[in-house]
Scaffold this motif. Sequence first.
Motif, PDB file in Angstrom:
ATOM      1  N   GLY A 108       0.743  -0.659   0.377  1.00  0.00           N
ATOM      2  CA  GLY A 108       0.333  -0.313   0.620  1.00  0.00           C
ATOM      3  C   GLY A 108       0.946   1.279  -0.006  1.00  0.00           C
ATOM      4  N   GLY A 109       1.807   1.169  -0.748  1.00  0.00           N
ATOM      5  CA  GLY A 109       2.954   1.933  -0.930  1.00  0.00           C
ATOM      6  C   GLY A 109       3.759   2.729   0.875  1.00  0.00           C
ATOM      7  N   TYR A 110       3.465   1.108   1.739  1.00  0.00           N
ATOM      8  CA  TYR A 110       4.395   1.796   3.506  1.00  0.00           C
ATOM      9  C   TYR A 110       5.730   0.380   2.551  1.00  0.00           C
ATOM     10  N   ARG A 111       7.156   0.870   3.344  1.00  0.00           N
ATOM     11  CA  ARG A 111       7.863  -0.060   3.230  1.00  0.00           C
ATOM     12  C   ARG A 111       8.495   0.046   4.403  1.00  0.00           C
ATOM     13  N   LEU A 112       9.297  -1.321   4.430  1.00  0.00           N
ATOM     14  CA  LEU A 112      10.040  -1.627   5.606  1.00  0.00           C
ATOM     15  C   LEU A 112      11.515  -1.603   5.378  1.00  0.00           C
ATOM     16  N   ASP A 113      12.042  -0.844   5.931  1.00  0.00           N
ATOM     17  CA  ASP A 113      13.475  -1.133   5.424  1.00  0.00           C
ATOM     18  C   ASP A 113      14.486  -1.220   7.476  1.00  0.00           C
ATOM     19  N   GLY A 114      15.163  -1.970   7.353  1.00  0.00           N
ATOM     20  CA  GLY A 114      16.063  -1.977   8.132  1.00  0.00           C
ATOM     21  C   GLY A 114      17.801  -2.847   8.706  1.00  0.00           C
ATOM     22  N   ALA A 115      17.684  -3.062   9.346  1.00  0.00           N
ATOM     23  CA  ALA A 115      19.545  -3.508   9.460  1.00  0.00           C
ATOM     24  C   ALA A 115      19.859  -3.753  10.705  1.00  0.00           C
ATOM     25  N   LEU A 116      20.238  -5.429  10.658  1.00  0.00           N
ATOM     26  CA  LEU A 116      20.437  -6.255  12.083  1.00  0.00           C
ATOM     27  C   LEU A 116      21.872  -5.574  12.478  1.00  0.00           C
ATOM     28  N   SER A 117      21.964  -4.865  13.999  1.00  0.00           N
ATOM     29  CA  SER A 117      23.292  -4.392  14.567  1.00  0.00           C
ATOM     30  C   SER A 117      23.412  -4.696  15.555  1.00  0.00           C
ATOM     31  N   GLY A 118      24.531  -5.996  15.490  1.00  0.00           N
ATOM     32  CA  GLY A 118      24.440  -6.732  16.729  1.00  0.00           C
ATOM     33  C   GLY A 118      23.277  -7.694  17.086  1.00  0.00           C
ATOM     34  N   SER A 119      22.672  -6.782  18.115  1.00  0.00           N
ATOM     35  CA  SER A 119      21.375  -7.542  18.661  1.00  0.00           C
ATOM     36  C   SER A 119      20.000  -7.141  18.892  1.00  0.00           C
ATOM     37  N   GLU A 120      20.367  -5.298  18.058  1.00  0.00           N
ATOM     38  CA  GLU A 120      19.982  -4.454  18.078  1.00  0.00           C
ATOM     39  C   GLU A 120      18.846  -4.638  16.496  1.00  0.00           C
ATOM     40  N   TYR A 121      17.760  -4.255  16.176  1.00  0.00           N
ATOM     41  CA  TYR A 121      17.795  -4.054  14.736  1.00  0.00           C
ATOM     42  C   TYR A 121      16.624  -3.316  14.728  1.00  0.00           C
ATOM     43  N   ARG A 122      17.201  -1.962  13.779  1.00  0.00           N
ATOM     44  CA  ARG A 122      16.823  -0.652  14.263  1.00  0.00           C
ATOM     45  C   ARG A 122      16.473  -0.498  12.336  1.00  0.00           C
ATOM     46  N   PHE A 123      14.910   0.293  11.851  1.00  0.00           N
ATOM     47  CA  PHE A 123      13.858   0.197  11.120  1.00  0.00           C
ATOM     48  C   PHE A 123      13.221   1.461  10.780  1.00  0.00           C
ATOM     49  N   THR A 124      12.804   1.520   9.890  1.00  0.00           N
ATOM     50  CA  THR A 124      11.777   2.598   9.815  1.00  0.00           C
ATOM     51  C   THR A 124      10.606   2.937   8.560  1.00  0.00           C
ATOM     52  N   VAL A 125      10.272   3.159   8.179  1.00  0.00           N
ATOM     53  CA  VAL A 125       8.767   2.796   7.241  1.00  0.00           C
ATOM     54  C   VAL A 125       8.496   3.927   6.568  1.00  0.00           C
ATOM     55  N   THR A 126       8.720   3.872   5.328  1.00  0.00           N
ATOM     56  CA  THR A 126       8.372   4.569   4.594  1.00  0.00           C
ATOM     57  C   THR A 126       7.609   5.249   4.051  1.00  0.00           C
ATOM     58  N   GLY A 127       6.431   6.074   3.904  1.00  0.00           N
ATOM     59  CA  GLY A 127       5.345   6.180   3.848  1.00  0.00           C
ATOM     60  C   GLY A 127       5.235   6.680   2.152  1.00  0.00           C
ATOM     61  N   PRO A 128       3.686   7.262   1.240  1.00  0.00           N
ATOM     62  CA  PRO A 128       3.464   6.949   0.440  1.00  0.00           C
ATOM     63  C   PRO A 128       4.383   7.754  -0.352  1.00  0.00           C
TER      64      PRO A 128
END
Length: 309
Positions: free
Chosen positions: A85-105
């Motif tokens: 629906g135009g929303y996109r998940l992007d992330g990266a695993l860094s050690g024991s943390e997962y950092r991510f963003t959601v991009t809108g349409p």
Amino acid sequence: MTRTTTARRRTLLAAAAAAALSLALAACGSDMDGMEGMDHAASPAAASSPGGHDMAGMSHGPDGMSHGTSTPDNDAADGLAAERGGYRLDGALSGSEYRFTVTGPDGEVLTSYRPEQTEEMHFYAIRSDLSGFRHLHPVRAADGTWTAPLADPAPGDWRLYASFVPGTGSGAGTGLVLSRTATVPGAASPVPLPPAATATTADGYAVTVAGTPRAGAAGELTVTVSKDGQPVTDLQPYLGTYAHLTAFHAGDLAFAHLHPEAAAVEGEGGGPELAFHAELPKPGDWRLFLQFRTGGTLHTAALTLDVAA
């Protein structure tokens, strides 16, 4: 019969044959015109992975891994797509943390969310063998970046899910589940999937599940919690209800959230029976994770449910 009559008959027969041949050729030409617009050879863009996902829509995220960005209907419904629906998940695993963003349409990082079951973001992590379950509520920075601590995940392939309701954009107010995969380095030791069962234990609590949902059909599961042979009636609210139930499909890791049928609750006094609306889209084994709280402690009970076609 006279020669004149015979000649006339031959003429008529020849004309009829010519007309029939003309019609047949016209029909054949029509069929060929339609076939010219068909793609009879599988093009690279149509190639699919063994799991049935569109490989043409693959891209590379910040973690350097290939991720499916196309959204076939089955993936979109099962939480297996990285974009919907135009929303996109992007992330990266860094050690024991997962950092991510959601991009809108609009192409901008989403910073507006609507709470769902008291939280703006529900983050799930599951290893490919359905072990190592995590359900977290990560922290969002002002720039829209979420950070989810995974507490030393075991080596192996993982799928990471973001479940949320956008506050802005064309999908504002609509619940979405997007996911990515990541690999934790190291020697992975697969954990066998426990066989299907109707009962399990967690922290001294006995949990039973009753109901026989069928794939793709709405059904109901009734969960009963007891301890030391006695029904538990002091469940405390967790995420606005007395229990939270999620499920993951063996093999492709499709995601399902089984919603409680009771309205939002306040105060202690839940149990021993809890009813959930169960609509699992695929047949086969599903790993269920039931979370409930007593005495300020969160418990997680897991069991395998066999769903018939």
